[in-house]
Design a protein around this motif. Structure first.
Motif, PDB file in Angstrom:
ATOM      1  N   ILE A  35      19.793  36.233  49.520  1.00 47.52           N
ATOM      2  CA  ILE A  35      21.035  36.717  48.924  1.00 47.52           C
ATOM      3  C   ILE A  35      21.882  35.537  48.483  1.00 47.52           C
ATOM      4  N   THR A  36      22.515  35.676  47.335  1.00 48.77           N
ATOM      5  CA  THR A  36      23.474  34.671  46.886  1.00 48.77           C
ATOM      6  C   THR A  36      24.806  35.341  46.589  1.00 48.77           C
ATOM      7  N   ARG A  37      25.863  34.738  47.091  1.00 50.68           N
ATOM      8  CA  ARG A  37      27.205  35.166  46.749  1.00 50.68           C
ATOM      9  C   ARG A  37      28.018  33.931  46.350  1.00 50.68           C
ATOM     10  N   THR A  38      28.832  34.087  45.332  1.00 47.42           N
ATOM     11  CA  THR A  38      29.764  33.044  44.906  1.00 47.42           C
ATOM     12  C   THR A  38      31.169  33.514  45.259  1.00 47.42           C
ATOM     13  N   ILE A  39      31.906  32.680  45.985  1.00 47.17           N
ATOM     14  CA  ILE A  39      33.188  33.091  46.570  1.00 47.17           C
ATOM     15  C   ILE A  39      34.295  32.174  46.066  1.00 47.17           C
ATOM     16  N   ALA A  40      35.439  32.762  45.758  1.00 48.16           N
ATOM     17  CA  ALA A  40      36.606  31.986  45.326  1.00 48.16           C
ATOM     18  C   ALA A  40      37.343  31.450  46.546  1.00 48.16           C
ATOM     19  N   ILE A  41      37.592  30.158  46.551  1.00 53.49           N
ATOM     20  CA  ILE A  41      38.414  29.543  47.602  1.00 53.49           C
ATOM     21  C   ILE A  41      39.835  29.418  47.022  1.00 53.49           C
ATOM     22  N   GLY A  42      40.556  30.515  47.094  1.00 58.23           N
ATOM     23  CA  GLY A  42      41.877  30.566  46.478  1.00 58.23           C
ATOM     24  C   GLY A  42      41.760  30.899  45.004  1.00 58.23           C
ATOM     25  N   PRO A  43      42.873  30.928  44.287  1.00 56.43           N
ATOM     26  CA  PRO A  43      42.871  31.253  42.859  1.00 56.43           C
ATOM     27  C   PRO A  43      42.049  30.254  42.053  1.00 56.43           C
ATOM     28  N   VAL A  44      41.287  30.778  41.098  1.00 55.60           N
ATOM     29  CA  VAL A  44      40.486  29.933  40.221  1.00 55.60           C
ATOM     30  C   VAL A  44      40.894  30.199  38.774  1.00 55.60           C
ATOM     31  N   GLY A  45      40.374  29.390  37.857  1.00 51.40           N
ATOM     32  CA  GLY A  45      40.773  29.474  36.462  1.00 51.40           C
ATOM     33  C   GLY A  45      40.197  30.678  35.736  1.00 51.40           C
ATOM     34  N   THR A  46      40.812  30.998  34.611  1.00 49.72           N
ATOM     35  CA  THR A  46      40.361  32.114  33.782  1.00 49.72           C
ATOM     36  C   THR A  46      38.924  31.913  33.310  1.00 49.72           C
ATOM     37  N   HIS A  47      38.570  30.684  32.964  1.00 48.62           N
ATOM     38  CA  HIS A  47      37.211  30.402  32.493  1.00 48.62           C
ATOM     39  C   HIS A  47      36.183  30.747  33.565  1.00 48.62           C
ATOM     40  N   GLU A  48      36.442  30.350  34.795  1.00 48.42           N
ATOM     41  CA  GLU A  48      35.517  30.650  35.881  1.00 48.42           C
ATOM     42  C   GLU A  48      35.372  32.155  36.084  1.00 48.42           C
ATOM     43  N   VAL A  49      36.477  32.880  36.005  1.00 46.23           N
ATOM     44  CA  VAL A  49      36.439  34.335  36.180  1.00 46.23           C
ATOM     45  C   VAL A  49      35.619  34.987  35.068  1.00 46.23           C
ATOM     46  N   GLU A  50      35.810  34.542  33.858  1.00 45.12           N
ATOM     47  CA  GLU A  50      35.060  35.113  32.742  1.00 45.12           C
ATOM     48  C   GLU A  50      33.559  34.831  32.887  1.00 45.12           C
ATOM     49  N   CYS A  51      33.232  33.622  33.289  1.00 46.18           N
ATOM     50  CA  CYS A  51      31.815  33.282  33.496  1.00 46.18           C
ATOM     51  C   CYS A  51      31.211  34.125  34.621  1.00 46.18           C
ATOM     52  N   PHE A  52      31.941  34.271  35.714  1.00 47.95           N
ATOM     53  CA  PHE A  52      31.463  35.081  36.839  1.00 47.95           C
ATOM     54  C   PHE A  52      31.219  36.510  36.380  1.00 47.95           C
ATOM     55  N   THR A  53      32.133  37.052  35.607  1.00 46.53           N
ATOM     56  CA  THR A  53      32.003  38.441  35.172  1.00 46.53           C
ATOM     57  C   THR A  53      30.783  38.628  34.290  1.00 46.53           C
ATOM     58  N   PRO A  83      29.321  42.558  50.057  1.00 49.78           N
ATOM     59  CA  PRO A  83      30.324  42.643  48.989  1.00 49.78           C
ATOM     60  C   PRO A  83      30.171  41.524  47.967  1.00 49.78           C
ATOM     61  N   ILE A  84      30.537  41.843  46.745  1.00 44.41           N
ATOM     62  CA  ILE A  84      30.653  40.874  45.646  1.00 44.41           C
ATOM     63  C   ILE A  84      32.138  40.577  45.484  1.00 44.41           C
ATOM     64  N   ASP A  85      32.488  39.319  45.313  1.00 43.78           N
ATOM     65  CA  ASP A  85      33.900  38.914  45.316  1.00 43.78           C
ATOM     66  C   ASP A  85      34.644  39.531  44.125  1.00 43.78           C
ATOM     67  N   ARG A  86      35.403  40.594  44.390  1.00 45.19           N
ATOM     68  CA  ARG A  86      36.134  41.312  43.338  1.00 45.19           C
ATOM     69  C   ARG A  86      37.227  40.448  42.716  1.00 45.19           C
ATOM     70  N   ARG A  87      37.699  39.431  43.440  1.00 38.60           N
ATOM     71  CA  ARG A  87      38.747  38.558  42.902  1.00 38.60           C
ATOM     72  C   ARG A  87      38.254  37.753  41.707  1.00 38.60           C
ATOM     73  N   LEU A  88      36.938  37.642  41.560  1.00 34.25           N
ATOM     74  CA  LEU A  88      36.354  36.875  40.463  1.00 34.25           C
ATOM     75  C   LEU A  88      35.931  37.756  39.290  1.00 34.25           C
ATOM     76  N   VAL A  89      36.235  39.050  39.364  1.00 35.17           N
ATOM     77  CA  VAL A  89      35.809  39.979  38.327  1.00 35.17           C
ATOM     78  C   VAL A  89      36.967  40.261  37.371  1.00 35.17           C
ATOM     79  N   GLN A  90      36.746  40.049  36.092  1.00 34.78           N
ATOM     80  CA  GLN A  90      37.698  40.429  35.053  1.00 34.78           C
ATOM     81  C   GLN A  90      37.377  41.872  34.665  1.00 34.78           C
ATOM     82  N   THR A  91      38.130  42.800  35.251  1.00 37.66           N
ATOM     83  CA  THR A  91      37.807  44.212  35.122  1.00 37.66           C
ATOM     84  C   THR A  91      37.759  44.661  33.677  1.00 37.66           C
TER      85      THR A  91
END
Length: 603
Positions: free
Chosen positions: A417-435, A554-562
């Motif tokens: 299993i692989t999960r990528t987790i945000a350590i606090g707020p991250v940039g918009t670019h990272e969120v878009e890539c994660f999504t 769980p998948i880190d919902r904080r990194l998802v651009q809904t």
């Protein structure tokens, strides 16, 4: 503690070892030598005594090889390992982008006319050597089988592993060894083959319903086997490792040194897998005038299609592993809050890997981890198969992406299993890539496809969201997974190079990613199993297949651009999280159960 954190070699060890090898090649009368990652069994994993490529170069990746010439040494690595190779190796070794540059092309350009390249016939397959020879056909460069040139130079080479083997419960295997051997015997008889030679330990262990401990993270017994057309099996290994085995009279245990003489006694047609058998085995049989049938290892396909018992075991293992992952992710979330609240709080990659292993150990069922945990923060996450050491260990910082790729070996199943987790707020670019990576993972999860479709047909589904943004990743989307065997098992893959049709019972990983060198890495991975699919209303009455998701975390919902998700993608994610929360809450602590309810809320 299962994980170790020390590098096996240092970059500065490479140049003097390379100089010693070149002197040995001059004495031997050859102009070059191929140093592969493989051992005589041609599997992905090798014992410490067979880490010849790492000993010479310092490179510890699971795939690659080095071609040593008098004036250069090309280290051939694929896209997963190019950053790692530059970090681990001295400049005496030149990384070569492989497979974009073939070894034949490189050798033809680098060698003088009439050059002779040596290779150890026990460490290369006929498929590999034939391909190289064909590529050199327009040059005057030739290949020559020679004795191993690394082992005499390796003064402190570790001893071969001697871990006792054990029987694997038939209730978990779903079939007895006798049944499996009878099935293989019928296949041999149908092809008029008198015997098949097995060289891969996982095939042998699957066939005989045994497991061992000869390789790190892979519960196998190393050895060779000859399967006869009446179902008898001769197993060649150290007899002392088999003292605790309860095998029926159809299986004979013989010492390893008896393997080559036994090959010379075979008559009739003998099956060999050209992609996995050592060249030396082919040479021995040909010298004895034995007819050879080059066909796939007869264990490969039945091993890949898991029995009902193996699938039930996989579900149980993933439920247990999912609970451990939930405890870990809850703990990591708390650590991230501490780090954000207090700049003095120290959290490192080794801390994370060790803590995750402790949660798996706490299940009481862990046999081993299924591979060395990948815990890469920030720029280290961009190294696809990063392995943290004391020297590379990085302290996490606010705003980091933390990539954790891990798995467990349980008696009833193997997880990854692989999960990528945000350590606090991250940039918009990272969120878009994660999504985009998430969209690709969901596309594979939701896929319905007719029988006959292979991994090459589905691979693009995972990449399409990234391609639209001009992004991609340099690894396959998924690999096969064994049943308390190798976490990387063929022949099935989700990859543009895989033409193996997917079939019920096959377990694969689903792991698209995106990596920005020097900045961050993203990967999301679940294991999936192929199952029979239903025909949609109004659909064609074809034989449809689909995937069952095994992994529960769980998948880190904080990194998802809904807003980037379509309704069907949101529905899949919400349904997946509801299933995760429902199944895992009864198995975790109250603190983690509360965290799960929050982490698995609908988007």
């Amino acid at each position: 503690m299962f994980q170790t954190y020390t590098a096996s070699t240092r970059p500065e060890d490479g140049p003097p070892r390379l100089a010693a090898l070149r002197m040995a090649l001059r004495d031997l009368g050859v102009d070059g030598y191929i140093v592969p990652r493989a051992d005589a069994h041609q599997g992905e994993y090798v014992a410490a005594c067979d880490e010849r490529l790492a000993w010479l170069t310092g490179f510890t990746g699971s795939a690659g090889f080095c071609i040593v010439l008098p004036d250069r040494a090309g280290l051939f690595v694929d896209g997963r390992y190019r950053v790692q190779a530059r970090l681990q190796c001295a400049t005496d070794f030149t990384p070569v982008n492989w497979p974009e540059t073939t070894p034949a092309t490189w050798v033809s350009t680098a060698c003088a006319d009439g050059a002779v390249i040596g290779f150890d016939p026990w460490l290369h397959t006929p498929k590999e050597i034939d391909t190289l020879q064909a590529g050199l056909s327009d040059s005057s460069v030739t290949l020559r089988p020679v004795t191993n040139q690394i082992d005499p130079l390796w003064a402190d080479r570790p001893a071969a592993p001697m871990v006792p083997a054990r029987n694997y419960p038939e209730a978990l295997a779903g079939r007895s060894s006798q049944e499996k051997r009878a099935e293989l015997a019928k296949a041999l008889q149908k092809n008029r083959e008198r015997a098949a030679v097995l060289t891969q330990p996982d095939s042998i262990c699957w066939l005989l319903n045994i497991r061992g401990g000869d390789l790190p993270r892979l519960p196998v017994l190393q050895g060779f086997a000859i399967v006869h057309d009446d179902g008898r099996v001769d197993l060649f290994t150290a007899p002392s490792k088999c003292a605790d085995l309860d095998l029926d009279e159809g299986v004979s245990i013989r010492p390893s040194e008896a393997f080559a003489p036994a090959l010379r006694t075979l008559s009739g047609m003998v099956r060999l897998d050209k992609a996995t058998v050592p060249v030396a085995v082919v040479d021995i049989l040909r010298e004895a005038n034995t007819d050879i049938s080059f066909m796939q290892d007869p264990c490969t396909m039945p091993k890949a299609r898991k029995t009902k018992a193996e699938l039930a075991g996989a579900r149980a293992a993933h439920l247990r592993d999912g609970a451990a992952m939930a405890e870990f992710l809850c703990w990591l979330d708390g650590q991230a809050r501490l780090l954000l609240d207090s700049p003095d709080h120290v959290l490192t990659e080794i801390d994370i890997a060790r803590q995750l292993e402790q949660f798996r150990i706490a299940t009481g069922a862990l046999e081993d981890i299924s591979f060395d945990t990948i815990a890469g923060s920030g720029p280290n996450g961009a190294i696809v198969h990063y392995r943290v050491t004391e020297g590379s260990n990085r302290r996490l910082m606010p705003g980091d992406l933390m990539l954790v790729d891990s798995g467990g070996q349980y008696l009833d199943g193997t997880t990854d299993i692989t999960r990528t987790i945000a350590i606090g707020p991250v940039g918009t670019h990272e969120v878009e890539c994660f999504t985009r990576v998430l969209q690709g993972m969901i596309a594979i999860s939701r896929a319905r496809f007719p029988r006959g479709v292979a991994g090459s047909h589905l691979d693009a589904l995972a990449r399409y969201p990234l391609w639209l943004a001009g992004q991609d990743y340099d690894h396959g989307t998924g690999h096969g997974v064994g049943a308390f065997l190798s976490v990387h098992e063929g022949p099935q893959r989700l990859s543009r190079v895989s033409n193996v049709p997917l079939a019920e019972g096959m377990i694969l990983s689903n792991e698209p990613g995106y990596y920005r060198e020097g900045a961050f890495g993203i990967r999301i991975e679940n294991l999936i199993a192929v199952r029979k699919g239903e025909t949609p209303d109004g659909g064609d009455a074809r034989d449809w297949l689909e995937f069952e998701t095994l992994t529960l975390a769980p998948i880190d919902r904080r990194l998802v651009q809904t807003s980037m998700l379509c309704p069907q993608e949101r529905a899949w994610l919400d349904a997946y999280h509801m299933r995760v929360a429902t199944l895992l809450q009864p198995m975790v602590s109250e603190t983690t159960a509360a965290w799960l309810r929050e982490a698995c809320k609908p988007m």
